[in-house]
Scaffold this motif. Structure first.
Motif, PDB file in Angstrom:
ATOM      1  N   THR A  81       0.828  -1.205   0.000  1.00 17.41           N
ATOM      2  CA  THR A  81       0.000   0.000   0.000  1.00 17.41           C
ATOM      3  C   THR A  81       0.863   1.256   0.000  1.00 17.41           C
ATOM      4  OG1 THR A  81      -1.740  -1.153   1.229  1.00 17.41           O
ATOM      5  CG2 THR A  81      -1.840   1.249   1.189  1.00 17.41           C
ATOM      6  N   SER A  82       0.688   2.100  -1.012  1.00 15.59           N
ATOM      7  CA  SER A  82       1.358   3.393  -1.076  1.00 15.59           C
ATOM      8  C   SER A  82       0.498   4.437  -0.373  1.00 15.59           C
ATOM      9  CB  SER A  82       1.587   3.808  -2.531  1.00 15.59           C
ATOM     10  OG  SER A  82       2.390   2.864  -3.219  1.00 15.59           O
ATOM     11  N   TYR A  83       1.128   5.576  -0.060  1.00 16.02           N
ATOM     12  CA  TYR A  83       0.362   6.665   0.545  1.00 16.02           C
ATOM     13  C   TYR A  83       0.544   7.932  -0.282  1.00 16.02           C
ATOM     14  CZ  TYR A  83      -2.673   8.323   4.178  1.00 16.02           C
ATOM     15  OH  TYR A  83      -3.794   8.758   4.847  1.00 16.02           O
ATOM     16  N   CYS A  84      -0.588   8.591  -0.574  1.00 15.03           N
ATOM     17  CA  CYS A  84      -0.607   9.799  -1.405  1.00 15.03           C
ATOM     18  C   CYS A  84      -1.059  10.977  -0.547  1.00 15.03           C
ATOM     19  CB  CYS A  84      -1.556   9.585  -2.583  1.00 15.03           C
ATOM     20  SG  CYS A  84      -1.543  10.892  -3.813  1.00 15.03           S
ATOM     21  N   PRO A  85      -0.142  11.814  -0.031  1.00 11.96           N
ATOM     22  CA  PRO A  85      -0.494  12.825   0.989  1.00 11.96           C
ATOM     23  C   PRO A  85      -1.362  13.987   0.503  1.00 11.96           C
ATOM     24  CG  PRO A  85       1.858  12.274   1.066  1.00 11.96           C
ATOM     25  CD  PRO A  85       1.314  11.692  -0.190  1.00 11.96           C
ATOM     26  N   THR A  86      -1.205  14.423  -0.742  1.00 11.86           N
ATOM     27  CA  THR A  86      -1.927  15.583  -1.302  1.00 11.86           C
ATOM     28  C   THR A  86      -1.945  16.768  -0.336  1.00 11.86           C
ATOM     29  OG1 THR A  86      -4.138  14.873  -0.551  1.00 11.86           O
ATOM     30  CG2 THR A  86      -3.406  14.083  -2.702  1.00 11.86           C
ATOM     31  N   LEU A  87      -0.775  17.225   0.075  1.00  9.14           N
ATOM     32  CA  LEU A  87      -0.684  18.342   1.021  1.00  9.14           C
ATOM     33  C   LEU A  87      -1.172  19.656   0.415  1.00  9.14           C
ATOM     34  CD1 LEU A  87       2.794  17.681   2.703  1.00  9.14           C
ATOM     35  CD2 LEU A  87       0.579  16.656   3.196  1.00  9.14           C
ATOM     36  N   THR A  88      -0.983  19.805  -0.884  1.00  7.20           N
ATOM     37  CA  THR A  88      -1.296  21.075  -1.549  1.00  7.20           C
ATOM     38  C   THR A  88      -2.767  21.442  -1.425  1.00  7.20           C
ATOM     39  OG1 THR A  88       0.487  20.718  -3.129  1.00  7.20           O
ATOM     40  CG2 THR A  88      -1.192  22.312  -3.748  1.00  7.20           C
ATOM     41  N   VAL A  89      -3.647  20.483  -1.678  1.00  5.72           N
ATOM     42  CA  VAL A  89      -5.074  20.800  -1.678  1.00  5.72           C
ATOM     43  C   VAL A  89      -5.540  21.217  -0.288  1.00  5.72           C
ATOM     44  CG1 VAL A  89      -5.899  18.432  -1.264  1.00  5.72           C
ATOM     45  CG2 VAL A  89      -7.325  20.055  -2.543  1.00  5.72           C
ATOM     46  N   PHE A  90      -4.988  20.620   0.763  1.00  2.00           N
ATOM     47  CA  PHE A  90      -5.375  21.039   2.117  1.00  2.00           C
ATOM     48  C   PHE A  90      -4.777  22.399   2.444  1.00  2.00           C
ATOM     49  CE2 PHE A  90      -5.239  21.355   6.701  1.00  2.00           C
ATOM     50  CZ  PHE A  90      -6.471  20.835   7.083  1.00  2.00           C
ATOM     51  N   ASN A  91      -3.518  22.614   2.071  1.00  2.00           N
ATOM     52  CA  ASN A  91      -2.890  23.905   2.326  1.00  2.00           C
ATOM     53  C   ASN A  91      -3.616  25.041   1.613  1.00  2.00           C
ATOM     54  OD1 ASN A  91      -0.540  26.001   1.233  1.00  2.00           O
ATOM     55  ND2 ASN A  91      -0.322  25.428   3.393  1.00  2.00           N
ATOM     56  N   SER A 129       0.551  22.713  -9.527  1.00  5.82           N
ATOM     57  CA  SER A 129       0.453  22.272  -8.137  1.00  5.82           C
ATOM     58  C   SER A 129       1.401  21.129  -7.808  1.00  5.82           C
ATOM     59  CB  SER A 129      -0.988  21.859  -7.819  1.00  5.82           C
ATOM     60  OG  SER A 129      -1.847  22.966  -7.890  1.00  5.82           O
ATOM     61  N   LEU A 130       1.806  20.376  -8.804  1.00 10.48           N
ATOM     62  CA  LEU A 130       2.727  19.275  -8.514  1.00 10.48           C
ATOM     63  C   LEU A 130       4.036  19.795  -7.946  1.00 10.48           C
ATOM     64  CD1 LEU A 130       3.256  15.968 -10.114  1.00 10.48           C
ATOM     65  CD2 LEU A 130       5.261  17.429 -10.070  1.00 10.48           C
ATOM     66  N   HIS A 131       4.512  20.922  -8.453  1.00 13.02           N
ATOM     67  CA  HIS A 131       5.776  21.483  -7.957  1.00 13.02           C
ATOM     68  C   HIS A 131       5.601  22.043  -6.548  1.00 13.02           C
ATOM     69  CE1 HIS A 131       7.593  20.834 -11.837  1.00 13.02           C
ATOM     70  NE2 HIS A 131       6.516  21.359 -12.383  1.00 13.02           N
ATOM     71  N   THR A 132       4.416  22.568  -6.250  1.00 16.58           N
ATOM     72  CA  THR A 132       4.114  22.983  -4.877  1.00 16.58           C
ATOM     73  C   THR A 132       4.155  21.782  -3.947  1.00 16.58           C
ATOM     74  OG1 THR A 132       2.677  24.746  -5.733  1.00 16.58           O
ATOM     75  CG2 THR A 132       2.429  24.153  -3.405  1.00 16.58           C
ATOM     76  N   GLU A 133       3.561  20.678  -4.395  1.00  9.27           N
ATOM     77  CA  GLU A 133       3.532  19.453  -3.596  1.00  9.27           C
ATOM     78  C   GLU A 133       4.944  18.936  -3.319  1.00  9.27           C
ATOM     79  OE1 GLU A 133       1.296  16.342  -1.623  1.00  9.27           O
ATOM     80  OE2 GLU A 133       0.633  18.238  -2.498  1.00  9.27           O
ATOM     81  N   LEU A 134       5.782  18.932  -4.342  1.00 15.08           N
ATOM     82  CA  LEU A 134       7.165  18.462  -4.171  1.00 15.08           C
ATOM     83  C   LEU A 134       7.916  19.344  -3.174  1.00 15.08           C
ATOM     84  CD1 LEU A 134       8.175  17.558  -7.845  1.00 15.08           C
ATOM     85  CD2 LEU A 134       7.403  16.017  -6.037  1.00 15.08           C
TER      86      LEU A 134
END
Length: 477
Positions: free
Chosen positions: A273-283, A370-375
């Motif tokens: 199982t991988s985990y996908c945090p998606t911090l950007t959308v919450f931030n 947004s991908l670069h924000t996430e990274l």
């Protein structure tokens, strides 16, 4: 009777006019993205290259392969060596620049074809769409048949939830038998994965997993509060989405690092199982509450106009209202975002396969950018540049068997690549402005990428988007 017949005739006539206008609207919208169409005469000839004088970031190890050559034939990497002799193909002198795997966004909501070019302009050469609709099957078909230039696209079916979960964006399931039928249907129709959502009870949850295993379909999961968190760590569930799911379900909003470690240990024991945090959308919730003019900002010109008119506005108003009712909401959201950084840090330390996803395409989360924000958030969480890049390359490719041909620069892998100015293991920001993007072997230069980006800006396809969404409601409900 004559009056009734006349009324019916007028009704049918009006209905026919409305249908015709809808068809014309969709046809005009399709013409606007003709710039993505592939000329059949060039379908294979422009997928073969010899790249010389290039430094390779292979991403299957933390290293740089200095001054190499890469031979790409018909979109596949054939050879990597100090010297390669081939004739009759274009030679690209990389001039000691850096070649990396293309980036993969593992959690997007794709709304139209303009966004395909926008993702490419940001170096995203593959994506996992997690809210499947009929239009995504058509886009997939065009990609597979070499009709359009696009990131490699994978998509779930519609989001599966329980009987009482409200929202027209979800498919409500009322029994285990119906759940199994839906999984079989999505497989037959060409969706790649199953997505489960909050609201599933244990019998329906188990039925989805059982049938997904039989149908050989991986599952992408939001956690359901009606099921234990540990039940989501099933081998058939290949990734769990959103760091906030950990906060909301097993931690019950208690931002306690000791309790968190127990959950992290549980996740790390599930090797599949991988985990996908998606911090950007919450931030972005925090960003909305601190920028009263965000809806009018230029950056939102890159959002689909239907999403901007409805979802962006609704989310902005929701969080503005929350801030006005309780001034501590802003600090609470910021505190939870900071805790999400701790989640990412601990996931990484525990060896969990972290995959980069953004939730792009909803709210104010921009496709591609947004991908670069996430990274950068992963970098802020304490990951090295190599560990950060792994989340959007090799880690992503390991999540599903059908993605194994992506994510690294190796012989036999698909040529989804970026050529960038600097070494991203030192300067991560270089990934934001690729010199060339190769997608399934096709080379796109800066000028083309800039054109794609501009075409996606302020696009006028609100009605066309609404019609495609209406189609989804009719077909999938």
């Amino acid at each position: 009777m004559k009056i009734l017949k006349r009324i019916l005739k007028i009704g049918f006539l009006l209905f026919g006019i409305i249908v015709l206008m809808g068809i014309i609207t969709l046809w005009i919208d399709s013409l606007e993205t003709n710039y993505l169409k592939i000329n059949k005469k060039d379908s294979l000839s422009n997928k073969s290259y010899l790249i010389t004088n290039v430094n390779i970031i292979p991403m299957n190890q933390d290293t740089v392969l200095v001054n190499k050559m890469v031979f790409i034939k018909e979109g596949i990497i054939q050879q990597i060596a100090d010297t390669i002799n081939v004739n009759g193909i274009e030679i690209i002198d990389a001039k000691n620049k850096y070649l990396t795997p293309g980036l993969i966004d593992m959690h997007v909501h794709l709304w139209d074809r303009y966004e395909l070019g926008l993702y490419l302009a940001n170096g995203v050469t593959a994506m996992r769409n997690v809210w499947g609709m009929p239009m995504h099957l058509r886009i997939k078909e065009d990609i597979l048949n070499d009709r359009i230039i696009s990131p490699t696209l994978f998509t779930t079916g519609p989001k599966l939830t329980g009987p009482e979960f409200i929202g027209d964006d979800n498919l409500n399931l009322f029994s285990p038998e119906e759940a199994k039928e839906k999984v079989i249907s999505y497989k037959d129709r060409g969706y790649d994965f199953i997505k489960i959502y909050d609201g599933l009870d244990k019998p329906i949850f188990d039925a989805v997993i059982e049938q997904a295993k039989i149908s050989e379909m991986d599952i992408v999961a939001h956690t359901s509060k009606k099921v234990l968190f540990s039940d989501h760590l099933n081998p058939q569930i290949k990734s769990i989405e959103h760091a906030e799911e950990i906060v909301q379900q097993p931690l019950q909003y208690d931002l306690d690092t000791l309790k968190l470690q127990t959950i992290i240990n549980l996740i790390s024991q599930s090797k599949q199982t991988s985990y996908c945090p998606t911090l950007t959308v919450f931030n972005n919730i925090y960003q909305m509450m601190n920028n009263d003019s965000m809806l009018d900002s230029e950056q939102l010109d890159y959002m689909n106009p239907l999403v901007k008119r409805v979802d962006s506005k609704n989310q902005f108003n929701r969080w503005l209202s929350a801030k006005q009712k309780d001034s501590t909401t802003v600090s609470r959201i910021k505190k939870q975002h900071d805790f999400h950084l701790t989640i990412v840090k601990k996931l990484n330390e525990s060896g969990v396969n972290i995959i980069c996803g953004t939730d792009a395409g909803i709210g104010v989360t921009l496709p591609g950018f947004s991908l670069h924000t996430e990274l950068n958030f992963y970098k802020e969480a304490g990951l090295s540049n190599y560990e950060v890049l792994k989340t959007a390359t090799v880690n992503a490719s390991k999540t599903h068997a059908i993605m194994n041909s992506l994510g690294t620069i190796e012989v036999g892998k698909m040529a989804n690549l970026l050529l960038v100015d600097e070494n991203p293991l030192i300067t991560l920001s270089t990934m934001q402005k690729p010199i060339y993007v190769f997608v399934e072997g096709r080379k796109l230069n800066k000028q083309t990428l800039g054109f794609y980006q501009e075409k996606a800006k302020k696009r006028n396809n609100l009605i066309a988007s609404a019609l495609r969404y209406l189609e989804n409601l009719i077909v999938e409900k």
